[in-house]
Design a protein around this motif. Structure first.
Motif, PDB file in Angstrom:
ATOM      1  N   PRO A 136     -26.452  53.395  -6.190  1.00 53.12           N
ATOM      2  CA  PRO A 136     -26.329  52.734  -4.877  1.00 53.12           C
ATOM      3  C   PRO A 136     -25.048  53.172  -4.167  1.00 53.12           C
ATOM      4  N   ALA A 137     -25.111  53.256  -2.863  1.00 57.26           N
ATOM      5  CA  ALA A 137     -23.958  53.718  -2.084  1.00 57.26           C
ATOM      6  C   ALA A 137     -22.743  52.810  -2.281  1.00 57.26           C
ATOM      7  N   SER A 138     -22.981  51.546  -2.615  1.00 59.00           N
ATOM      8  CA  SER A 138     -21.869  50.602  -2.762  1.00 59.00           C
ATOM      9  C   SER A 138     -20.959  50.928  -3.942  1.00 59.00           C
ATOM     10  N   VAL A 139     -21.455  51.700  -4.923  1.00 56.09           N
ATOM     11  CA  VAL A 139     -20.644  52.022  -6.092  1.00 56.09           C
ATOM     12  C   VAL A 139     -20.121  53.453  -6.048  1.00 56.09           C
ATOM     13  N   HIS A 140     -20.332  54.144  -4.925  1.00 62.97           N
ATOM     14  CA  HIS A 140     -19.786  55.482  -4.787  1.00 62.97           C
ATOM     15  C   HIS A 140     -18.269  55.400  -4.691  1.00 62.97           C
ATOM     16  N   PRO A 141     -17.550  56.383  -5.258  1.00 65.24           N
ATOM     17  CA  PRO A 141     -16.078  56.336  -5.268  1.00 65.24           C
ATOM     18  C   PRO A 141     -15.461  56.132  -3.888  1.00 65.24           C
ATOM     19  N   GLU A 142     -16.020  56.796  -2.852  1.00 63.72           N
ATOM     20  CA  GLU A 142     -15.420  56.663  -1.520  1.00 63.72           C
ATOM     21  C   GLU A 142     -15.521  55.243  -0.987  1.00 63.72           C
ATOM     22  N   ASN A 143     -16.533  54.500  -1.460  1.00 62.39           N
ATOM     23  CA  ASN A 143     -16.679  53.117  -1.019  1.00 62.39           C
ATOM     24  C   ASN A 143     -15.880  52.140  -1.887  1.00 62.39           C
ATOM     25  N   LEU A 144     -15.562  52.556  -3.119  1.00 60.90           N
ATOM     26  CA  LEU A 144     -14.808  51.691  -4.016  1.00 60.90           C
ATOM     27  C   LEU A 144     -13.299  51.856  -3.861  1.00 60.90           C
TER      28      LEU A 144
END
Length: 204
Positions: A37-45
């Protein structure tokens, strides 16, 4: 000046090529992040992309799959999964073909490259290094007279592409060098030669 320039090239060229190959591998493995899921991508974290995060995820998935498949329940699941794929017409043929090749290449007991050999290729007046892969099978053996062997002739400097040939066993010379030594010799285009104590023996 020329000597210094060549010396610098000998240092930098291997480093640059190695870095380029590693960069390609890491960027390819990073594509596994698309499965998450996009929510756990490094750029979002953390607010910025982390090169290699996908590569770590891919390696973890491979290790976890191997760990699960190594136990009794995992083996049963693999058998069930392969039985399911066997019922799908097109997928069945593709999966079985790829699995046979991968089992041969990556299995610890596999014999993908059994022995390094010397063969005449591409004509009778030249020699090249090849790898013994077995013996012809199927209907092919009904059309070959005598003792034949199957060999793989890799290209240089990329040994992952090459030619599959069936040759008379008497025309194949077995080399007293390991497969690793032969691969290094091929990749280096003959620059990195095997140890001088290696000898060759002909088939009788």
């Amino acid at each position: 000046m020329k000597r210094y320039f060549i010396t610098g090239l000998l240092i930098w060229v291997p480093l640059v090529i190695t870095g380029w190959v590693l960069s390609m591998i890491v960027s390819t493995l990073d594509q596994s992040l698309r499965l998450m899921p996009a929510s756990v991508h490094p750029e979002n974290l953390v607010g910025f992309p982390i090169p290699g995060a996908g590569a770590v995820l891919t390696l973890a998935m491979i290790l976890l799959t191997g760990l699960l498949a190594a136990n009794f329940i995992g083996q049963k699941l693999v058998v069930w999964w392969e039985m399911l794929l066997a019922r799908i017409p097109v997928v069945n043929s593709v999966y079985n073909s790829v699995k046979q090749v991968s089992d041969t290449l990556f299995s610890p007991n596999g014999n993908a490259f059994r022995k390094a050999v010397l063969v005449r290729y591409p004509h009778q007046n030249s020699w090249t290094i090849a790898f013994l892969t077995g013996q012809p099978g199927g209907d092919v053996i009904n059309h070959l007279d005598g003792d034949y062997v199957s060999v793989y002739v890799p290209t240089t400097p990329n040994p992952t592409s090459g030619f599959f040939l069936m040759m008379p066993a008497k025309d194949v010379v077995e080399l007293e060098m390991t497969v690793d030594e032969a691969l290094k010799y091929i990749i280096s285009m003959g620059v990195v030669a095997p140890p001088p104590h290696a000898r060759i023996t002909t088939n009788t």
